[in-house]
Design a protein around this motif. Structure first.
Motif, PDB file in Angstrom:
ATOM      1  N   VAL A   1       0.837  -1.205   0.000  1.00  0.00           N
ATOM      2  CA  VAL A   1       0.000   0.000   0.000  1.00  0.00           C
ATOM      3  C   VAL A   1       0.865   1.246   0.000  1.00  0.00           C
ATOM      4  CG1 VAL A   1      -1.736   1.287   1.296  1.00  0.00           C
ATOM      5  CG2 VAL A   1      -1.907  -1.202   1.121  1.00  0.00           C
ATOM      6  N   ARG A   2       1.980   1.200   0.725  1.00  0.00           N
ATOM      7  CA  ARG A   2       2.864   2.375   0.782  1.00  0.00           C
ATOM      8  C   ARG A   2       3.410   2.709  -0.605  1.00  0.00           C
ATOM      9  NH1 ARG A   2       4.643   4.255   5.513  1.00  0.00           N
ATOM     10  NH2 ARG A   2       4.291   2.222   6.491  1.00  0.00           N
ATOM     11  N   VAL A   3       3.773   1.677  -1.353  1.00  0.00           N
ATOM     12  CA  VAL A   3       4.296   1.901  -2.708  1.00  0.00           C
ATOM     13  C   VAL A   3       3.206   2.507  -3.592  1.00  0.00           C
ATOM     14  CG1 VAL A   3       5.083   0.736  -4.801  1.00  0.00           C
ATOM     15  CG2 VAL A   3       6.074   0.127  -2.596  1.00  0.00           C
ATOM     16  N   LEU A   4       1.997   1.960  -3.515  1.00  0.00           N
ATOM     17  CA  LEU A   4       0.899   2.496  -4.321  1.00  0.00           C
ATOM     18  C   LEU A   4       0.591   3.942  -3.943  1.00  0.00           C
ATOM     19  CD1 LEU A   4      -1.574  -0.542  -4.400  1.00  0.00           C
ATOM     20  CD2 LEU A   4      -0.121   0.276  -6.245  1.00  0.00           C
ATOM     21  N   LEU A   5       0.688   4.230  -2.666  1.00  0.00           N
ATOM     22  CA  LEU A   5       0.426   5.600  -2.212  1.00  0.00           C
ATOM     23  C   LEU A   5       1.473   6.553  -2.757  1.00  0.00           C
ATOM     24  CD1 LEU A   5      -1.560   7.148  -0.371  1.00  0.00           C
ATOM     25  CD2 LEU A   5       0.016   6.784   1.508  1.00  0.00           C
ATOM     26  N   GLU A   6       2.734   6.121  -2.760  1.00  0.00           N
ATOM     27  CA  GLU A   6       3.821   6.955  -3.278  1.00  0.00           C
ATOM     28  C   GLU A   6       3.675   7.205  -4.777  1.00  0.00           C
ATOM     29  OE1 GLU A   6       7.197   5.364  -0.088  1.00  0.00           O
ATOM     30  OE2 GLU A   6       7.262   4.764  -2.208  1.00  0.00           O
ATOM     31  N   HIS A   7       3.084   6.235  -5.488  1.00  0.00           N
ATOM     32  CA  HIS A   7       2.933   6.371  -6.938  1.00  0.00           C
ATOM     33  C   HIS A   7       1.590   6.970  -7.336  1.00  0.00           C
ATOM     34  CE1 HIS A   7       6.343   3.576  -6.805  1.00  0.00           C
ATOM     35  NE2 HIS A   7       6.632   3.980  -8.023  1.00  0.00           N
ATOM     36  N   GLY A   8       0.767   7.328  -6.349  1.00  0.00           N
ATOM     37  CA  GLY A   8      -0.483   8.025  -6.643  1.00  0.00           C
ATOM     38  C   GLY A   8      -1.619   7.159  -7.141  1.00  0.00           C
ATOM     39  N   ASN A   9      -1.500   5.821  -7.017  1.00  0.00           N
ATOM     40  CA  ASN A   9      -2.590   4.959  -7.459  1.00  0.00           C
ATOM     41  C   ASN A   9      -3.007   4.004  -6.350  1.00  0.00           C
ATOM     42  OD1 ASN A   9      -0.204   3.589  -7.516  1.00  0.00           O
ATOM     43  ND2 ASN A   9      -0.500   2.654  -9.521  1.00  0.00           N
ATOM     44  N   VAL A  10      -3.110   4.530  -5.128  1.00  0.00           N
ATOM     45  CA  VAL A  10      -3.401   3.682  -3.975  1.00  0.00           C
ATOM     46  C   VAL A  10      -4.802   3.089  -4.028  1.00  0.00           C
ATOM     47  CG1 VAL A  10      -4.291   5.532  -2.509  1.00  0.00           C
ATOM     48  CG2 VAL A  10      -3.151   3.559  -1.461  1.00  0.00           C
ATOM     49  N   LEU A  11      -5.734   3.727  -4.731  1.00  0.00           N
ATOM     50  CA  LEU A  11      -7.092   3.192  -4.810  1.00  0.00           C
ATOM     51  C   LEU A  11      -7.142   1.880  -5.581  1.00  0.00           C
ATOM     52  CD1 LEU A  11      -9.196   6.445  -5.329  1.00  0.00           C
ATOM     53  CD2 LEU A  11      -8.854   5.134  -3.236  1.00  0.00           C
ATOM     54  N   ASP A  12      -6.053   1.523  -6.253  1.00  0.00           N
ATOM     55  CA  ASP A  12      -6.003   0.234  -6.946  1.00  0.00           C
ATOM     56  C   ASP A  12      -6.029  -0.937  -5.967  1.00  0.00           C
ATOM     57  OD1 ASP A  12      -5.856   1.649  -9.257  1.00  0.00           O
ATOM     58  OD2 ASP A  12      -3.749   1.237  -9.665  1.00  0.00           O
ATOM     59  N   CYS A  13      -5.690  -0.674  -4.710  1.00  0.00           N
ATOM     60  CA  CYS A  13      -5.611  -1.771  -3.740  1.00  0.00           C
ATOM     61  C   CYS A  13      -6.918  -1.981  -2.989  1.00  0.00           C
ATOM     62  CB  CYS A  13      -4.482  -1.525  -2.743  1.00  0.00           C
ATOM     63  SG  CYS A  13      -4.848  -0.241  -1.527  1.00  0.00           S
ATOM     64  N   VAL A  14      -7.930  -1.166  -3.227  1.00  0.00           N
ATOM     65  CA  VAL A  14      -9.193  -1.308  -2.504  1.00  0.00           C
ATOM     66  C   VAL A  14      -9.843  -2.642  -2.864  1.00  0.00           C
ATOM     67  CG1 VAL A  14     -11.470  -0.300  -2.125  1.00  0.00           C
ATOM     68  CG2 VAL A  14      -9.487   1.179  -2.404  1.00  0.00           C
TER      69      VAL A  14
END
Length: 1011
Positions: A943-956
Motif C-alpha cells: 500500500v505504501r508503494v501504491l500511495l507513493e505512486h499516486g494509485n493507492v485506490l487500486d488496492c481497494v
C-alpha cells in the motif's frame, strides 16, 4: 468561547423569530405577510442548526421580507413562495431540523454531498407538494422517518450514501403512486424488501444496492413494474429465482443483481428486453445455460455472469452482440470452443473467459477486435500457438496462463510497446528464445513467463523495463548467467528465477534492486560468494538462495536488513559465522542444512572460519638484512624458538585455563545458591500453610461480577465445558460457546480456558487483575462477566458475540454471503478505535490489548465491533519467550517491528501498529502477509508503494465494486500508513486516531465524540 457565543446567538435568534412569528399571527389576517415570514422563519431555523465553513449561506438574512433573493433559493414568481432549495456540495454540517415544515409550497429539496448527520426526527412532516427529496451522500443514520410514507406527491427520493439502518416497513410504499426514481443504495438497511414496492407503478429507476437486505425477492411482483428502466439490487444477501416474465419490462436498460444469493436458471425471455444495455448477474448461484434469446440484445454493451455454476458450450451466437464492450464469463463451467464469430465484436474492450473448461485454439478472428484492452484466458485447456496478431493490438493486460499453449512467444509487439502493463504466459509449454522486444514494453509492470520450456538465456533487455515490478521466470529452462543489468531500473519488487540452470556468480549489481522485497534464486547452479551489495536491499522481506553452489562466508552486512522475514541458504558450500541479526540467529535447521562449513549449533560437522593467523614479531627482524653475520647466528636461535610454544600461545592457553576454572567455580556457587533458595522456599511454604493464601479453595468457585450472589461451582468443573462448543483458539487459551445454566437453553456466554503455564499463582492476585479487566466496560469491548479459578484450571466468562469475528467475515466468507460494505467496514474501524482508546486512556496504568488482529474483533448482531482478549498479559507472571513466539506466529504481520529486535516491551504504540494493519485489511480485503505462487505480498509495503505512486485506490477490495467514497478511503489509508510507521513515536495515540476517523466521516471539529 466562540462556540459558546454562537450557540447563545442562535438561541436568541430562534427565540426572537418564534416570538415575531406569533406576533404577526396576532396582528391580523395579512396572509401574504404571514406566509412570507413562514418561509424566512423556516429557512433561518434550518440554518441555525448548521455549520457553514465557507459562508455559502451568508445571503440568508432574517431581516428580509422574503427569501426569493437568497442564494440557492427559487420562488414561485406568482406568489413569491419558496419552491426549491438546492444546497448540494456546500460542505454543510449539522442536523436536519424541522424548519422545512414551514415551507408549505416546497417542490424540490436537495441537500446532497454535504456532511449532515444524526437522526432525522420521526415527526418531520414535509410539504405535500414536495416532488423531489435528495439527501444523498451525507452521514444520516437511524430509521427513515415514518412521515415520509405519506408523501404521495414525491417523484424522486434519494437517500443513498448514508448510514440509515433498520428494516423498511412493509407499508412504506403504500402511497408511492407518483414515484419515478428511488435510491436507498449504500446504507445499512436490513430485512426483506417491502413488496408494497409493486404499487409504485410509475417507477423507472430502482437502486437498493449495497445494503444488508436479505430474504426472497418476489420477481413476479417486480416484473409487474413495467416502466422500470434501471434495477440495481447488487451487493446484498437476497435470494430467489428469476422467473420468466422479465419481458414485461419492455424498456429495461440496466439490470444489476451481482453479489447476492440468487439461484436457478436465467429467464428465457430476457432476450425480449430489446433495450437492455447492461446485465450483471455475477457472483450468485445461477445454473444452467445462457438463454439463447440473449442473442437478440443488439444494444447489450456489458455482460457479466462470472462466478456462478453456468455450463454448456460457449455460445455460438456471441457474434450477434455487436455492441458488446465488456464480456466476462469467468469461473463457470462453460466448455467447447470459442467460436470464430467472436471476431464480430468490434467494440469489445474487455474479455475474460478464465477458469472454465474451454479447449482448442484461440480463433484468429479475435484479431479483428481492435479495441481490446484486456484479454484473460487463464485456467482452461487451450492449445496450439498464441495468435501473433494479438501482440499487434493495443492491449493493456494479457493472461494466457495455466493452459497448454505451445510454440514460441510471438516476436512482433507493435502497439503493445505503448500499452501493455501485464503479461502472464505462465504454466504452458512455450519454447524458444524469449524475444528481446520485451525489453521495449515501456509500461510493463508484471511479467510472468514461469513454468515453460524456453531453453534460452535470460535476456539482458529486462533491465530496460523501467516500470517492471514483478519478474517471474521460475522453472523456465533458462541457462547462462544472470545479466548484470537486470536491476538497472531499481523498481523491481519481486525477482524469481528459481528452478533454472543459471550459473556464474550473483552479480554485484543486485544491490541496485533497491525496491526488492522478494529475491528467489534457489535451485540453480550459481557459484561464488554472496555479494556484499545485497545488504543495500533495505526493503527485502524474503531471501531464497537454497540449492546452489554458493561458497565463502555470508557477508556480515546482511545483518543490517531489518525487514527480513524469511531466509533460506541451505544446500550450498557456505562457511563461517551467521550475521548477528535476529532473523539469521533464529533460522531453523532446514534453512541452513547442507552447508558443512557454517557455524551453527543446529548443524553437524566442522565450523570453517577464515580467521587470519596471529602475527608473531621477531625482535631481530629489523636488523637481519643489515647484518648478515647476525642473521646467520640467529638461525639456530630461531630454530630453537620454534621448538617451544610462542609467548602469545602460552598467554592464550593460560587465559583459557583461568576462564575454565572461573566457569567451574561459578557453577558450583550457583548450585549452592539454588539449594539455599529451595530451602527458603520450602520454609516459606510451610509457614504459609495456615495463612489466608494457603486457604484458597481447591474445588473452585464461579465468580460473576454482575450477580448479587456467586453460585457455588458444580462438583466437576469440566462438566460445564462438556456442554460447550469450541469456537476459537489463541495464544492464551481456547474459547468455547456455553449456555450458562442447568439447561442447554441458558444464557449464552463465551468461556476462555486459559493456558495454565505461567498464570498468576494465587487467587487473590488473579481476582485483582481480572476485576480490573472487568471494569473495562465500553460499547466496543467484550464485557468480562466473571471467572473461575483453581490452581489447575482457570476460566474467563465473557459476553458472547453472535455474529462471529472479523476474520470470518473478511477472509473466510462463503461466496453465498455478501461482502462487508464500506459503511460497515468504517463502523468496525471507528468502533475498534474507540474501544482501544478506552483501554489506553481510561486506565492508569493503561490496559494494553497486546494482540490486535481480526480474530479478536467480534461482531454483534448489528455488526458493531467488540474487542476481545484485551489485557490478558496481566494474568501472566511474566511474558515468556514461547508465548511471544506463538504471538508472532499466530499474528504474522500485526506485530510492531520494534518487538522483533528488542527486549519485550509491549506498550500502546504496539496496539496502534496492529490497528493500522487492521485498517489495511478492512480496506483491501487482503491478509497482512500473502504467499502466492508468483510473489509474496507484504500488505503495508504494498500500500505504501501504491500511495507513493499516486494509485493507492487500486488496492481497494474488489468486492466493494468501486462503491465507496474516495474522500473517506484515501485518508483512511493514509492514517494506516501513519499507524504502521517503523518509528513508534511517529504513531498517533488511539485518542488521536478516533478524532481523525471522526473528522474523515464528519469533518466538524466541534462534534468530536468522547471515546
Amino acid at each position: 468561547m466562540k462556540n459558546s457565543h454562537n450557540f447563545h446567538h442562535s438561541t436568541l435568534l430562534l427565540t426572537f423569530l418564534l416570538s415575531f412569528s406569533y406576533l404577526l399571527s396576532c396582528l391580523g389576517n395579512n396572509d401574504i405577510a404571514i406566509q412570507l415570514n413562514d418561509d424566512v422563519l423556516g429557512l433561518i431555523l434550518f440554518k441555525s442548526d448548521l455549520h457553514d465553513p465557507f459562508s455559502h449561506l451568508s445571503s440568508w438574512n432574517e431581516d428580509d421580507a422574503n427569501p426569493c433573493s437568497w442564494q440557492y433559493i427559487k420562488c414561485n414568481p406568482q406568489n413569491t413562495r419558496v419552491i426549491e432549495v438546492s444546497l448540494d456540495g456546500l460542505s454543510l454540517s449539522g442536523k436536519l431540523g424541522r424548519g422545512f415544515e414551514k415551507l408549505q409550497h416546497l417542490v424540490s429539496l436537495s441537500l446532497s454531498h454535504n456532511n449532515l448527520s444524526g437522526n432525522i426526527s420521526p415527526f418531520l412532516t414535509l410539504s405535500n407538494t414536495l416532488q423531489k427529496l435528495n439527501l444523498s451522500h451525507n452521514s444520516f443514520h437511524g430509521e427513515i422517518p415514518i412521515s415520509f410514507i405519506n408523501m404521495s406527491s414525491i417523484r424522486l427520493l434519494d437517500l443513498s450514501h448514508n448510514s440509515f439502518n433498520g428494516q423498511i416497513h412493509e407499508t412504506f410504499f403504500e402511497n408511492c403512486f407518483m414515484l419515478h426514481q428511488l435510491s436507498l443504495a449504500r446504507n445499512l438497511f436490513e430485512g426483506e424488501i417491502p413488496m408494497s414496492l409493486s404499487k409504485c407503478s410509475l417507477l423507472n429507476s430502482l437502486n437498493l444496492s449495497n445494503n444488508l437486505f436479505s430474504g426472497n425477492v418476489d420477481f413476479n411482483k417486480l416484473w409487474s413494474l413495467k416502466r422500470l428502466r434501471n434495477i440495481d439490487l447488487s451487493n446484498n444477501g437476497l435470494s430467489g429465482n428469476l422467473n420468466d416474465g422479465i419481458s414485461y419490462i419492455h424498456n429495461l436498460k440496466e439490470l444489476f443483481l451481482q453479489n447476492n444469493q440468487f439461484s436457478g436458471s436465467l429467464p428465457n425471455d430476457i432476450g425480449l428486453c430489446i433495450h437492455l444495455s447492461k446485465l450483471d448477474l455475477s457472483t450468485n448461484h445461477f445454473s444452467g445455460e445462457l438463454p439463447e434469446s440473449i442473442k437478440r440484445l443488439s444494444s447489450l454493451s456489458y455482460l457479466k455472469v462470472s462466478n456462478n455454476v453456468l455450463f454448456g458450450e460457449f455460445p455460438q451466437w456471441i457474434g450477434n452482440l455487436t455492441s458488446l464492450e465488456h464480456l466476462e464469463i469467468s469461473n463457470n463451467e462453460f466448455s467447447g470452443l470459442i467460436p470464430y464469430s467472436i471476431g464480430e465484436l468490434r467494440s469489445l474492450s474487455y474479455l475474460s473467459v478464465s477458469n472454465n473448461k474451454l479447449v482448442g485454439n484461440i480463433p484468429l478472428s479475435i484479431v479483428s477486435c481492435t479495441k481490446l484492452c484486456a484479454m484473460k484466458f487463464r485456467g482452461n485447456g487451450f492449445n496450439g500457438t498464441i495468435p501473433e496478431g494479438l501482440f499487434g493490438l493495443g492491449v493493456e493486460e494479457m493472461d494466457f496462463s495455466y493452459n497448454e499453449f505451445t510454440g514460441k512467444i510471438p516476436a512482433g509487439f507493435n502497439r503493445l510497446l505503448e500499452t501493455l502493463t501485464k503479461l502472464d504466459l505462465s504454466d504452458n509449454h512455450l519454447e524458444g528464445n524469449v524475444p528481446a522486444e520485451i525489453g521495449l514494453l515501456s509500461k510493463l509492470r508484471y511479467l510472468n513467463l514461469s513454468w515453460n520450456d524456453f531453453h534460452s538465456r535470460m535476456p539482458p533487455e529486462f533491465g530496460l523495463l523501467q516500470n517492471l515490478r514483478v519478474l517471474d521466470l521460475r522453472n523456465s529452462a533458462l541457462f547462462g548467467s544472470i545479466p548484470e543489468g537486470t536491476c538497472d531500473s531499481g523498481n523491481l519488487d519481486v525477482l524469481q528465477l528459481d528452478g533454472n540452470s543459471l550459473k556464474g556468480p550473483i552479480p554485484e549489481e543486485i544491490g541496485n534492486c533497491s525496491s526488492l522485497y522478494l529475491l528467489s534464486l534457489s535451485h540453480n547452479n550459481l557459484t561464488g560468494s554472496i555479494p556484499k551489495s545485497m545488504s543495500k536491499l533495505n526493503k527485502l522481506k524474503i531471501l531464497k538462495l537454497e540449492f546452489n553452489e554458493l561458497s565463502g562466508e555470508l557477508p556480515m552486512e546482511l545483518g543490517m536488513l531489518q525487514n527480513l522475514l524469511a531466509v533460506n541458504i541451505s544446500h550450498n558450500n557456505l562457511t563461517g559465522r551467521l550475521p548477528t541479526s535476529t532473523i539469521f540467529q533464529n533460522l531453523d535447521k532446514s534453512s541452513l542444512e547442507g552447508n558443512i562449513g557454517l557455524c551453527s549449533p543446529l548443524l553437524k560437522g566442522p565450523c570453517m572460519m577464515n580467521v587470519p593467523k596471529p602475527l608473531v614479531l621477531d625482535p631481530h627482524a629489523n636488523n637481519n638484512q643489515m647484518d648478515p653475520q647476525r642473521n646467520e647466528s640467529t638461525m639456530s636461535s630461531s630454530f630453537h624458538h620454534h621448538r617451544f610454544l610462542s609467548i602469545s600461545a602460552i598467554i592464550a592457553i593460560s587465559a583459557s585455563f583461568v576462564i575454565v576454572l572461573g566457569v567451574i567455580a561459578i557453577t558450583l556457587l550457583n548450585v549452592s545458591v539454588r539449594r539455599k533458595l529451595s530451602f527458603v522456599d520450602n520454609a516459606l511454604e510451610s509457614m504459609c500453610s495456615s495463612s489466608s493464601r494457603s486457604g484458597a479453595p481447591t474445588t473452585g468457585k464461579l465468580i460473576l461480577f454482575d450477580s448479587q450472589s456467586s453460585p457455588e461451582w458444580i462438583a466437576n468443573p469440566d462438566s460445564l465445558l462438556n456442554k460447550a462448543t469450541q469456537i476459537g483458539e489463541g495464544v492464551f487459551g481456547t474459547v468455547y460457546k456455553v449456555p450458562l445454566g442447568s439447561s442447554s437453553q441458558g444464557r449464552m456466554v463465551a468461556i476462555k480456558k486459559l493456558v495454565t503455564s505461567n498464570i498468576l499463582q494465587y487467587q487473590e492476585d488473579f481476582d485483582r487483575e481480572v476485576r480490573i479487566l472487568g471494569k473495562a466496560r465500553h460499547p466496543n469491548l467484550i464485557a468480562l462477566k466473571g471467572y473461575y479459578w483453581t490452581p489447575q484450571l482457570q476460566l474467563l466468562v465473557s459476553e458472547f458475540a453472535p455474529n462471529g469475528n472479523l476474520q470470518s467475515k473478511l477472509h473466510e466468507r462463503l461466496p453465498s454471503n455478501p461482502p462487508l460494505s464500506w459503511p460497515i467496514r468504517f463502523k468496525i474501524l471507528l468502533g475498534t478505535a474507540k474501544g482501544l482508546a478506552h483501554l489506553h486512556h481510561s486506565f492508569r496504568p493503561s490496559i494494553i490489548h497486546y494482540n490486535i488482529k481480526p480474530s479478536n474483533i467480534l461482531l454483534d448482531e448489528n455488526f458493531n465491533p467488540k474487542l476481545s482478549d484485551f489485557g490478558l498479559a496481566r494474568l501472566l507472571t511474566k511474558v515468556e519467550k514461547h508465548v511471544m513466539s506463538n504471538r508472532f506466529q499466530s499474528a504474522l504481520g500485526y506485530v510492531a517491528p520494534e518487538l522483533a529486535c528488542q527486549s519485550l516491551r509491549v506498550n500502546e504504540k504496539c496496539d496502534v501498529y496492529g490497528f493500522g494493519v487492521m485498517i489495511l485489511e478492512l480496506v483491501t480485503g487482503r491478509r497482512p502477509v500473502e504467499y502466492g505462487e508468483d510473489n509474496v505480498l507484504i500488505l503495508n509495503d504494498h500500500v505504501r508503494v501504491l500511495l507513493e505512486h499516486g494509485n493507492v485506490l487500486d488496492c481497494v477490495d474488489p468486492n466493494l465494486m468501486n462503491e465507496y467514497p474516495e474522500d473517506e478511503v484515501l485518508p483512511v489509508l493514509k492514517l494506516a500508513m501513519v499507524c504502521t510507521s517503523q518509528i513508534p513515536s511517529s504513531r498517533p495515540s488511539m485518542a488521536e486516531v478516533v478524532q481523525i476517523l471522526q473528522v474523515i466521516k464528519t469533518p466538524v471539529p466541534q462534534r468530536m465524540e468522547v471515546y
